[in-house]
Design an enzyme around this catalytic site. Structure first.
Site, short mmCIF file in Angstrom:
data_model
loop_
_atom_site.label_atom_id
_atom_site.label_comp_id
_atom_site.label_asym_id
_atom_site.label_seq_id
_atom_site.Cartn_x
_atom_site.Cartn_y
_atom_site.Cartn_z
N CYS A 234 -142.75 -33.63 26.26
CA CYS A 234 -141.91 -32.63 25.59
C CYS A 234 -142.13 -32.72 24.08
O CYS A 234 -141.37 -33.39 23.36
CB CYS A 234 -140.44 -32.84 25.94
SG CYS A 234 -140.06 -32.60 27.69
N ASP A 235 -143.16 -32.07 23.61
CA ASP A 235 -143.55 -32.10 22.19
C ASP A 235 -143.07 -30.82 21.53
O ASP A 235 -143.59 -29.74 21.79
CB ASP A 235 -145.07 -32.25 22.08
CG ASP A 235 -145.55 -32.31 20.64
OD1 ASP A 235 -144.71 -32.22 19.71
OD2 ASP A 235 -146.77 -32.42 20.44
N PHE A 236 -142.07 -30.93 20.66
CA PHE A 236 -141.51 -29.78 19.97
C PHE A 236 -142.33 -29.40 18.73
O PHE A 236 -142.00 -28.43 18.04
CB PHE A 236 -140.07 -30.08 19.53
CG PHE A 236 -139.08 -30.07 20.66
CD1 PHE A 236 -138.28 -28.96 20.90
CD2 PHE A 236 -138.92 -31.18 21.48
CE1 PHE A 236 -137.37 -28.95 21.94
CE2 PHE A 236 -138.00 -31.18 22.51
CZ PHE A 236 -137.22 -30.07 22.75
N GLY A 237 -143.36 -30.15 18.45
CA GLY A 237 -144.17 -29.89 17.27
C GLY A 237 -144.04 -30.96 16.21
O GLY A 237 -144.63 -30.86 15.13
N ARG B 237 -142.86 -25.44 19.80
CA ARG B 237 -144.16 -25.84 19.26
C ARG B 237 -145.07 -24.65 19.00
O ARG B 237 -145.84 -24.64 18.04
CB ARG B 237 -144.81 -26.80 20.27
CG ARG B 237 -146.13 -27.39 19.84
CD ARG B 237 -146.65 -28.38 20.89
NE ARG B 237 -147.03 -27.75 22.14
CZ ARG B 237 -146.40 -27.90 23.30
NH1 ARG B 237 -145.29 -28.62 23.37
NH2 ARG B 237 -146.84 -27.31 24.40
#
Length: 460
Positions: A387-390, A187
């Site tokens: 869990c934010d990868f973007g 991210r």
């Protein structure tokens, strides 16, 4: 309803090798919490995402590859390989750093987000097993397989990121610590500078003082003496949702029935599952039964381990009674048994277990599980949906076939947060049918979050 049976095609396989970390030792020794895990399966957990609006899947794969390389720089044990060494009178294992992990791009034709995420009244689909690498591999297979094997499975309208993570390297806390850090790097990554992690891993493995070593010697002459390849019988697997409101009522009921005011939400929920599954199994009243709870050691040791300690640091504590006693008492009574077992898991208890292991080292296997018990694993405290990868919040969290057996219950945080919980329940078919009709159980279960709500959140 039968689930679709897609053909999952491998598009490309990548070996991800991080640059050397100067802080990394060449060898990593395994502790009293790591070595027992050589025969169970890898951890298999993953997250489902809708397609991002501003990136193609090829761009997603490229970002995942680049950020994984940097994540492995920080979590360097996962880029290693297991090595078996013969020593005087036994064997030992260590991790040799520097071999790399694997990332696979796959495609499941005809499968949509709805096929994966919609669970209301349905069993979990069999095709989920194909979203993970190293199906039913035991952790000792890390001698020849990667210690981390990631599969990114392309769906018609989204993708699934599934991790097979060697359980002799770390527990569920470490798994989600890694997953979260990988997402943070993906991210935040801009240019060539390393991302400064908000929660960097701590790699100082914990060993008891007063013993020779490490390494810790196992009393075997061959891996054949401790590697047991467990394959479960045909199971039904379902995901059940419990809203924060429903759980608040359950906790209040348990505390009112036993009058202590100290029973936690998860202790009440564990007691509910123990009672309802025991009733579904229709044991004799005199049958001894158990409930195992996976419990953390990090904060219970004195001095405490860092919450970012990377490795295994758990035990499965066991509560016992008879089927007749459990079902003749109320929910609060069973929850109080869980409460007391947790309260008694202190520094002295943990060290007693560790000294016992040093006196008689051994390796667990899944055939050792008591068929008259249930096992409450994973944790709703794991920040899976953080869990934010973007590309926005995940739509769902799911698992593969690893470490599943009759009576295994795995806890996930509910998607909407606020203390809600999802339970993944694995039972023999006849027991699942009975559980689905159990009045005490169905009065607590809540409707799951609707798919359009999940996808609407992603689109914002």
């Amino acid at each position: 309803m039968s689930s679709p049976s897609p053909v999952i095609r491998i598009i490309e396989t990548y070996i991800i090798t991080p640059k050397p970390n100067p802080a990394a030792s060449r060898q990593l020794h395994l502790t009293v919490w790591d070595l027992p895990m050589l025969s169970p399966h890898y951890i298999q957990k993953g997250l489902l995402f809708a397609n991002p609006r501003d990136s193609s899947l090829n761009q997603v794969i490229e970002r995942l590859k680049n950020s994984l390389e940097e994540a492995l720089y920080h979590f360097y044990p996962l880029s290693g390989q297991m090595r078996l060494v013969t020593v005087d009178g036994g064997l030992t294992c260590h991790i040799e750093i520097g071999h790399g992990a694997e990332l696979v791009h796959a495609k499941a034709d005809g499968i949509t987000i709805a096929d994966v995420a919609e669970t209301d009244g349905l069993d979990l689909p069999d095709f989920l097993k194909g979203f993970f690498r190293l199906d039913l591999a035991v952790n000792f297979d890390g001698c020849t397989n990667p210690l981390l094997d990631v599969q990114v499975t392309e769906l018609d309208d989204g993708f699934f990121v599934g991790c097979a993570f060697n359980h002799a390297i770390g527990d569920g806390t470490s798994f989600w610590e890694f997953f979260s850090a990988w997402a943070e790097i993906c991210r935040a990554k801009v240019g060539q500078e390393l991302v400064v992690l908000s929660k960097p891993p701590v790699h100082d493995r914990f060993f008891l003082q007063g013993y020779v070593g490490p390494p810790i010697k196992l009393p075997y002459s061959s891996p054949d003496q401790f590697v047991v390849r467990f394959k479960p019988p045909p199971l039904r697997e379902r995901m059940f949702h419990f809203s924060s409101e429903s759980l608040a009522k359950l906790k209040a009921r348990a505390n009112e029935e036993y009058g202590k005011g100290r029973i936690s939400t998860f202790q009440a929920l564990s007691a509910l599952m123990w009672r309802c599954i025991t009733r579904a199994r229709r044991f004799s009243p005199n049958q001894e039964i158990g409930c195992r709870l996976a419990i953390q050691n990090r904060a219970r040791l004195q001095p405490q381990l860092s919450p970012n300690y990377f490795g295994n640091s758990i035990y499965a504590i066991r509560i016992t009674t008879t089927a007749g006693e459990l079902l003749s008492h109320n929910l609060g009574w069973a929850a109080w048994l869980a409460n007391q077992a947790v309260a008694n898991h202190s520094d002295s208890t943990i060290r007693e277990y560790m000294h016992g292991y040093m006196a008689k080292p051994m390796v667990y296997n899944l055939n050792m599980f008591d068929v008259y018990s249930i096992m409450m694993g994973s944790s709703p405290r794991f920040d899976m949906y953080g869990c934010d990868f973007g590309w926005g919040k995940a739509v769902a969290a799911r698992s593969g076939s690893a470490n599943k057996f009759d009576g295994k219950v795995s806890a996930y945080p509910g998607w909407e947060g606020g203390g809600s919980v999802d339970l993944e329940v694995c039972l023999l078919p006849e027991y699942m049918f009975a559980l689905e009709k159990d009045e005490e159980f169905i009065n607590v279960v809540s409707p799951p979050v609707k798919l359009d709500v999940l996808l609407e959140s992603h689109s914002k």
